[in-house]
Design a protein around this motif. Structure first.
Motif, PDB file in Angstrom:
ATOM      1  N   ALA A  79       0.840   5.117  -2.214  1.00 34.32           N
ATOM      2  CA  ALA A  79       0.748   5.384  -3.654  1.00 34.32           C
ATOM      3  C   ALA A  79       1.995   4.938  -4.444  1.00 34.32           C
ATOM      4  N   ASN A 133      -5.590  12.459  -0.268  1.00 30.69           N
ATOM      5  CA  ASN A 133      -4.748  11.620   0.600  1.00 30.69           C
ATOM      6  C   ASN A 133      -5.672  10.896   1.580  1.00 30.69           C
ATOM      7  N   LYS A 134      -5.087  10.087   2.418  1.00 32.48           N
ATOM      8  CA  LYS A 134      -5.843   9.255   3.347  1.00 32.48           C
ATOM      9  C   LYS A 134      -6.938  10.019   4.080  1.00 32.48           C
ATOM     10  N   ARG A 170       0.850  -1.187   0.000  1.00 39.72           N
ATOM     11  CA  ARG A 170       0.000   0.000   0.000  1.00 39.72           C
ATOM     12  C   ARG A 170       0.889   1.242   0.000  1.00 39.72           C
ATOM     13  N   ARG A 184      -7.265  -0.577  -7.071  1.00 41.87           N
ATOM     14  CA  ARG A 184      -7.502   0.613  -6.240  1.00 41.87           C
ATOM     15  C   ARG A 184      -7.559   1.835  -7.163  1.00 41.87           C
ATOM     16  N   ASP A 244      -2.003  10.767  -2.601  1.00 40.44           N
ATOM     17  CA  ASP A 244      -2.336   9.696  -3.557  1.00 40.44           C
ATOM     18  C   ASP A 244      -2.562  10.246  -4.953  1.00 40.44           C
ATOM     19  N   GLN A 287      -3.051   2.846   9.769  1.00 37.83           N
ATOM     20  CA  GLN A 287      -1.710   2.917   9.164  1.00 37.83           C
ATOM     21  C   GLN A 287      -0.747   3.724  10.041  1.00 37.83           C
TER      22      GLN A 287
HETATM   23  O1  MRU Z   1      -4.803   3.279   1.849  1.00 38.05           O
HETATM   24  P1  MRU Z   1      -3.325   3.494   1.871  1.00 38.05           P
HETATM   25  O2  MRU Z   1      -2.682   2.994   3.119  1.00 38.05           O
HETATM   26  O3  MRU Z   1      -2.659   2.984   0.624  1.00 38.05           O
HETATM   27  O4  MRU Z   1      -3.179   5.073   1.871  1.00 38.05           O
HETATM   28  C1  MRU Z   1      -1.900   5.624   1.815  1.00 38.05           C
HETATM   29  C2  MRU Z   1      -1.885   7.094   1.892  1.00 38.05           C
HETATM   30  O5  MRU Z   1      -2.894   7.752   1.909  1.00 38.05           O
HETATM   31  C3  MRU Z   1      -0.536   7.746   1.832  1.00 38.05           C
HETATM   32  O6  MRU Z   1      -0.518   8.926   2.564  1.00 38.05           O
HETATM   33  C4  MRU Z   1      -0.209   8.071   0.362  1.00 38.05           C
HETATM   34  O7  MRU Z   1      -0.394   6.955  -0.436  1.00 38.05           O
HETATM   35  C5  MRU Z   1       1.163   8.573   0.195  1.00 38.05           C
HETATM   36  S1  MRU Z   1       2.356   7.301   0.430  1.00 38.05           S
HETATM   37  C6  MRU Z   1       3.889   7.943   0.168  1.00 38.05           C
END
Ligand code: MRU
Length: 354
Positions: free
Chosen positions: A51, A254-255, A49, A96, A244, A203
């Motif tokens: 991005a 982003n998350k 997981r 995704r 993302d 996370q």
């Molecule tokens: O659902 P995830 O854990 O893949 O989400 C990840 C995020 O939102 C990160 O902040 C983003 O991908 C940047 S990772 C360098």
């Protein structure tokens, strides 16, 4: 950064291996990937997981699909081979929807196949392997560059809030949001990281706090709803998160929960930075409104620690990401430099120069 940190994605002796991040922090388990279905599932279930990491995983996944296809149908024509590769790319991309890095990496792999369409299929496949390795190696280098570009922002004694995991586990090495933090720590700059837990999949708790502790960085875990209180007490001087997808006007997906952090940062007058590779900027997406937000299953919200925590049949929403409008972002930290707000024009210029 601790050099023995396990890698999210590795390719050794022609084997594709993912660290199963769903089992962290309790168990460090690696899983060899042997089919595109397995890669799809690993991305969907967040075994791999973040991005940039899913971009790298997708690139190797496409190569794996090509290799498996050739072992079943070694006499396939180049034309049909490329048609099949397009189908594999669409399939992997469906795992995704929000992080543009997956689409970006798959597109780059297909471009390599198309460019070499006149060659024999085994050669095309070898070149795909090289392209996936190149994407992986580039990701390592650019994360270091993001770290170097963000480093001057970090001053001795700072408290830094981060959300989700944009560290080594989300990329090939170092991270994006955590890259300047690792470099500052290596230089002996004193800092305190506050890691948001990041409901529902934790996370921040499971991954960010774990990986920072592996490298001896001072990290304190807080639940998402504590961020306002911690900021109000003056413990946070900067927030850094990953991304993302960044739309061409600078809006940032982003998350889920990132938007809340950005609004709080604005209220408390705390700089809010987004760190990401340039490939996370998607010129085809004009604004945040056009970014597809992944909606995940209700069970992630209705359960905690494997136990049901909400009534049966309760209505649930579970958007995995949110969009922070560009005007809440103090600056973008990319491998091509630190772009202070308003950065949309600068993004266009850098694209034109590339
Ligand atoms: O659902 P995830 O854990 O893949 O989400 C990840 C995020 O939102 C990160 O902040 C983003 O991908 C940047 S990772 C360098």
């Amino acid at each position: 950064m601790n050099p023995s940190m396990p890698k999210s994605v590795s390719y050794e002796d022609r084997c594709l291996i993912f660290l199963d991040q769903t089992q962290l922090p309790n168990d460090v388990v690696f899983e060899e990937q042997t089919s595109i279905e397995q890669v799809w599932h690993s991305i969907k279930m967040l075994k791999v997981r973040g991005a940039p990491a899913i971009g790298v995983a997708g690139a190797y996944g496409l190569f794996l699909g090509a290799r498996n296809l050739l072992s079943k149908t070694p006499k396939i024509s180049a034309e049909n081979f490329i048609l099949e590769l397009n189908k594999i790319a669409d399939y992997l991309d469906s795992s995704r929807p929000t992080a543009v890095n997956l689409k970006w990496a798959l597109k780059r792999m297909l471009k390599s196949a198309n460019k070499n369409a006149s060659k024999n299929v085994h050669e095309i496949c070898n070149l795909l392997e090289h392209e996936a390795i190149r994407i992986h190696e580039e990701d390592k280098k650019l994360c270091r560059k993001i770290g170097e570009n963000g480093l001057p922002l970090i001053k001795n004694g700072m408290g830094i809030l981060t959300h989700c995991n944009a560290g080594a586990l989300a990329v090939s090495e170092l991270g994006t949001a955590l890259a300047p933090i690792y470099l500052a720590h290596e230089k002996g700059i004193k800092l305190k990281v506050y890691s948001d837990e990041t409901r529902p999949l934790l996370q921040g708790a499971r991954l960010t706090s774990w990986e920072l502790m592996q490298s001896g960085v001072d990290v304190t875990l807080i639940t998402d709803n504590m961020a306002a209180h911690i900021m109000s007490q003056g413990h946070i001087q900067m927030a850094i998160v990953g991304a993302d997808r960044v739309a061409s006007n600078g809006d940032v997906a982003n998350k889920i929960g990132t938007l809340g952090v950005a609004i709080l940062a604005k209220y408390f007058n705390i700089p809010f930075y987004v760190a990401c590779p340039f490939s996370t900027i998607d010129l085809k997406t004009p604004t945040g409104k056009e970014i597809e937000i992944e909606e995940r299953g209700a069970e992630e919200v209705c359960h905690f620690g494997g136990r049901r925590t909400a009534p049966e049949k309760i209505k649930v929403r579970n958007p995995a990401f949110d969009v922070t409008p560009h005007h809440l972002v103090t600056g973008l930290i990319t491998e091509r430099g630190l772009l202070p707000y308003p950065y949309a024009e600068k993004i266009m210029e850098l694209y034109r120069d590339a």
